[in-house]
Design an enzyme around this catalytic site. Structure first.
Site, PDB file in Angstrom:
ATOM      1  N   SER A   1      96.552  46.192  47.322  1.00 50.22           N
ATOM      2  CA  SER A   1      97.121  47.393  46.718  1.00 50.22           C
ATOM      3  C   SER A   1      98.643  47.251  46.580  1.00 50.22           C
ATOM      4  O   SER A   1      99.119  46.313  45.932  1.00 50.22           O
ATOM      5  CB  SER A   1      96.739  48.633  47.533  1.00 50.22           C
ATOM      6  OG  SER A   1      97.042  49.814  46.824  1.00 50.22           O
TER       7      SER A   1
ATOM      8  N   GLU B   1      93.110  44.495  39.291  1.00 50.27           N
ATOM      9  CA  GLU B   1      92.214  45.579  39.704  1.00 50.27           C
ATOM     10  C   GLU B   1      92.994  46.875  39.707  1.00 50.27           C
ATOM     11  O   GLU B   1      94.225  46.876  39.787  1.00 50.27           O
ATOM     12  CB  GLU B   1      91.606  45.279  41.075  1.00 50.27           C
ATOM     13  CG  GLU B   1      92.619  45.037  42.187  1.00 50.27           C
ATOM     14  CD  GLU B   1      92.693  46.171  43.179  1.00 50.27           C
ATOM     15  OE1 GLU B   1      91.844  47.074  43.155  1.00 50.27           O
ATOM     16  OE2 GLU B   1      93.637  46.161  43.995  1.00 50.27           O
TER      17      GLU B   1
ATOM     18  N   HIS C   1      90.306  47.425  45.614  1.00 48.59           N
ATOM     19  CA  HIS C   1      89.909  48.755  46.072  1.00 48.59           C
ATOM     20  C   HIS C   1      88.392  48.911  46.046  1.00 48.59           C
ATOM     21  O   HIS C   1      87.830  49.792  45.382  1.00 48.59           O
ATOM     22  CB  HIS C   1      90.598  49.825  45.229  1.00 48.59           C
ATOM     23  CG  HIS C   1      92.056  49.927  45.495  1.00 48.59           C
ATOM     24  ND1 HIS C   1      92.975  49.040  44.951  1.00 48.59           N
ATOM     25  CD2 HIS C   1      92.779  50.786  46.266  1.00 48.59           C
ATOM     26  CE1 HIS C   1      94.192  49.374  45.365  1.00 48.59           C
ATOM     27  NE2 HIS C   1      94.102  50.419  46.160  1.00 48.59           N
TER      28      HIS C   1
END
Length: 342
Positions: free
Chosen positions: A115, A242, A312
């Site tokens: 992330s 992503e 995620h």
């Protein structure tokens, strides 16, 4: 690339909070303890929580230099063999001016997170250090009831052995969205849904290249800063992307992706692998976004895999930066061709 040394049972892992400080907040400290216990019980590892890692969200937001101080201290600590992030967040770019990257080059260690940790990964990549886009303490290690076997096997296969990694499969199942982080729900296991495997959504053939990428939203935040890689870093790469748990609307995502096209990134990469959107939200729409933008620039030949198990998603795999990989559209296989670790 400078690769760190593999870890083994009995090694010490440092825990850092380089972005959000929620691991130290009262509502989540139980989950932090659960993740730490899994390091011991599942992997036989020791841990060292760095001095500021659990001082909470308010303190760590106010003092980004303290987050970096924990990282720098862990790098120089001879007991520490790997560094794992507690969680992502939104503004870890604020710590970057305090990071001692030269010390990290001289003392390379496993560094893992995902992330917002994209910022650190790409900075270290530009300095020739392999790091690992993978599980974090609060999400994967602290999964309710038990860790996922897929996540465990990925950690063992990529971080505990120096053999060539080989073929990377998708997880057979995916956890339904909604991390049950209230302590009252700690004994309730999240639902597992069947996964469908890779989809080839663009291109043909077999390609190879070094792995580089991260979270789309974090990459967007980095644009225009000195921490975003030079265009040359993407040449002949396999780009992995992503989206975050915020479920970026497809129309917004389209603008992000079109920006990469305008920058020339899609002109020089060899392939792309895209993570499954969390809980499958906008699954078909995101697929269409990539196909649309690649068609606009005449890159319908570019091999693109979709629905990969990283980022995620739980369970999740690990992608090592700068390591050579291969996409084979005929057989729908994604293979890491070399060892991820020394």
């Amino acid at each position: 690339m400078i690769k760190p040394v593999k870890i083994k049972k009995g090694d010490t892992i440092a825990i850092v909070s380089l972005s959000s400080g929620m691991a130290g907040d009262d509502d989540f400290i139980w989950r932090t303890k659960q993740g730490l216990e899994r390091l011991e019980s599942v992997f036989g590892l020791k841990y060292k929580v760095m001095p500021n890692a659990l001082k909470g969200s308010e303190y760590l937001y106010a003092y980004p230099e303290k987050r970096a101080e924990d990282f720098n201290q862990a790098v120089l600590d001879p007991e520490v063999k790997a560094i794992i992030c507690t969680i992502g967040g939104t503004e870890s770019v604020r710590i970057m001016s305090y990071i001692d990257v030269e010390a990290f080059k001289q003392n390379p260690k496993i560094f893992m997170g995902y992330s917002d940790t994209t910022v650190q990964h790409l900075y270290f990549y530009q300095h020739g250090i392999t790091t690992y886009y993978g599980p974090a303490l609060l999400t994967d290690f602290a999964e309710n009831v038990k860790m996922d076997e897929y996540t465990i096997s990925q950690i063992l296969n990529l971080l505990f052995t120096d053999n060539p990694v080989g073929r990377i499969y998708t997880s057979e199942t995916v956890r339904k969205f909604g991390l049950l982080w209230d302590e009252i729900a700690k004994d309730f296991e999240r639902e597992n849904l069947l996964n469908t495997g890779y989809e080839v959504i663009n291109g043909v053939g077999k390609v190879q290249g070094h792995l580089i990428g991260g979270c789309v939203e974090s990459l967007n935040h980095m644009q225009g800063t000195k921490y975003f890689p030079e265009l040359s870093a993407f040449k002949d790469a396999i780009l992995f992307l992503e989206t975050s748990e915020r479920h970026t609307h497809p129309e917004v995502l389209e603008q992000y992706i079109r920006t990469y096209a305008v920058m020339g990134i899609f002109d020089i990469i060899n392939g792309m692998i895209i993570g499954r959107p969390q809980d499958g939200v906008y699954y078909e729409e995101i697929k269409t976004v990539f196909q649309k933008v690649l068609k606009e620039i005449g890159r319908e030949d570019l091999p693109v895999f979709y629905n990969a198990s990283f980022g995620h998603n739980e369970p999740k795999g690990i992608l090592p930066y700068g390591v050579q990989a291969e996409l084979d559209t005929n057989n729908k296989t994604f293979t890491i061709l070399e060892n991820a670790i020394e």
